[in-house]
Design a protein around this motif. Sequence first.
Motif, PDB file in Angstrom:
ATOM      1  N   PRO A 280       0.794  -1.238   0.000  1.00  0.00           N
ATOM      2  CA  PRO A 280       0.000   0.000   0.000  1.00  0.00           C
ATOM      3  C   PRO A 280       0.821   1.281   0.000  1.00  0.00           C
ATOM      4  N   CYS A 345       2.838   5.871   6.553  1.00  0.00           N
ATOM      5  CA  CYS A 345       1.489   5.353   6.323  1.00  0.00           C
ATOM      6  C   CYS A 345       0.900   4.984   7.687  1.00  0.00           C
ATOM      7  N   TYR A 348      -5.177   2.684   6.287  1.00  0.00           N
ATOM      8  CA  TYR A 348      -5.556   2.338   4.916  1.00  0.00           C
ATOM      9  C   TYR A 348      -7.020   2.745   4.739  1.00  0.00           C
ATOM     10  N   GLN A 366      -6.889  -3.389  -2.569  1.00  0.00           N
ATOM     11  CA  GLN A 366      -7.735  -2.234  -2.935  1.00  0.00           C
ATOM     12  C   GLN A 366      -7.440  -0.981  -2.117  1.00  0.00           C
ATOM     13  N   LYS A 368      -5.958   2.346  -0.192  1.00  0.00           N
ATOM     14  CA  LYS A 368      -5.106   3.517  -0.460  1.00  0.00           C
ATOM     15  C   LYS A 368      -4.497   3.914   0.885  1.00  0.00           C
TER      16      LYS A 368
END
Length: 425
Positions: A280, A345, A348, A366, A368
């Motif tokens: 991700p 990060c 998500y 899927q 981001k």
Amino acid sequence: MSVTAVVGAQWGDEGKGRVVDLLAQDSQLVVRFQGGNNAGHTVVNEFGTFRLHHVPSGIFNPDCWNVISAGCVVNPGDLLTEMAEIASGGGNCDKLLISERAHVVMPYHLLLDGLDEAQRSTAGNAIGTTKKGIGPCYTDKFARVGLQMGDLLDRTWLSQKVATLVAAKNVVIQQIYQAEPLQAEEVFETLWEQTQQLQPLVRDTLPLVHGALRQNQRILLEGQLGALRDIDWGTYPYVTSSSPTAGGAASGAGIPPHRITHVVGVAKAYTTAVGAGPFPAELHDAVGEQLRAVGQEYGATTGRPRRCGWFDALAVRHAAMLNGFTAIALTKLDVLDALDEIRICTGYRVGDQVFDHVPTTRLLEQVKPILETHPGWHQPTNTARDFLELPVEAQRYVERLEALVGVPIEWVSVGAERSEMVVRG
Ligand code: GDP
Ligand code: IMO
Ligand code: MG
């Protein structure tokens, strides 16, 4: 007495080799507990630069025993080459032992790894394995048709086993893949020749390991790869075929779980991965290229360019949860020195749904990344040996990672050499 598992907290190549090399200076035994020569563990020390594949990274301490344990798979020919490279670099393998229970990577495993990948590639779902025969070897181990290192020690026994195993594999090779069959006699003779050189190293290594436990020695358990490529808890099917976690360490090394006193998770100050699968926090821009260039992010085993991205706090927290990290060794902080901004990060997102943990691959494909931004420090860090010698922005960055993962960061490396390490008290 301490038994410390040193394991990868991301997708591999975190710098486990350099951490084990450092800690081994003060240890009596290092046990590699899983994987084979899909590993590439780089060690930079007074002898030079080495890429270790099977051999544990304690090999440069002449007083330390190094065991390739039952949980590992061994390619005998490649191991001999690796030992010769260590010797020509000024090291020696006088204190290297191989468990008679480790499995042998056979020529048909290498062949099938390549054929399987080619087939998956045609179907658009290649894993991007190292093609070292690791998956097929573990498959045979669990199907109970593997060959163990101890089987190599008896010529008649080995010859019969190889004849049976090669005949069975040739059916698959010819009928499923329409490829050329292997010659059992040739496979056997090559193995037997290699065995003559390895024979003195192959034995029941359990007495040595448990003797070290009884004598309260300092023991390291060296993992291969990282938690996100764990067969059970990684980004399946883009994983390896063993458990590179502290649980795998107990089982692969033959040490009771409650005897492991410390678990050190090795994590890069950013993220890299080789091979396919969701990632991700991956960067597809100039910053990703800069990380690759500055961090020399090319596979130590296959030379493939590594995919680069920001530090993924969810991934490392996932690894911390699975392993029970007692500390983290954060590596390659110096690679971030020239960046204007550094991101982390912290979550998500898929549509309106926000995750604070690593979901299964179907969803992870899927997501981001949710990113937070920190200022860069624009100063070299490689001379720092004390935490307070790091630029203040770098200190804050490390402290933020520590808070997000919830584990103390006890080491911060600022260069590839053994001495280029900040040790926090
Ligand atoms: P391992 O598989 O976990 O042992 O890690 P690898 O050896 O595959 O990859 C780590 C790479 O980063 C190697 O090339 C190391 O020499 C290098 N390295 C390790 N620590 C540092 C560091 O603190 N700074 C820099 N610049 N390079 C490092
Ligand atoms: P070290 O120990 C990075 C990756 C492969 C592929 C997946 C499965 O140096 O961290 P395999 O050959 O095991 O069947 O491949 O795992 N992989 C590694 N990635 N470092 C490694 O080892 C790796 N060993 C395997 O790229 O995605
Ligand atoms: Mg590596």
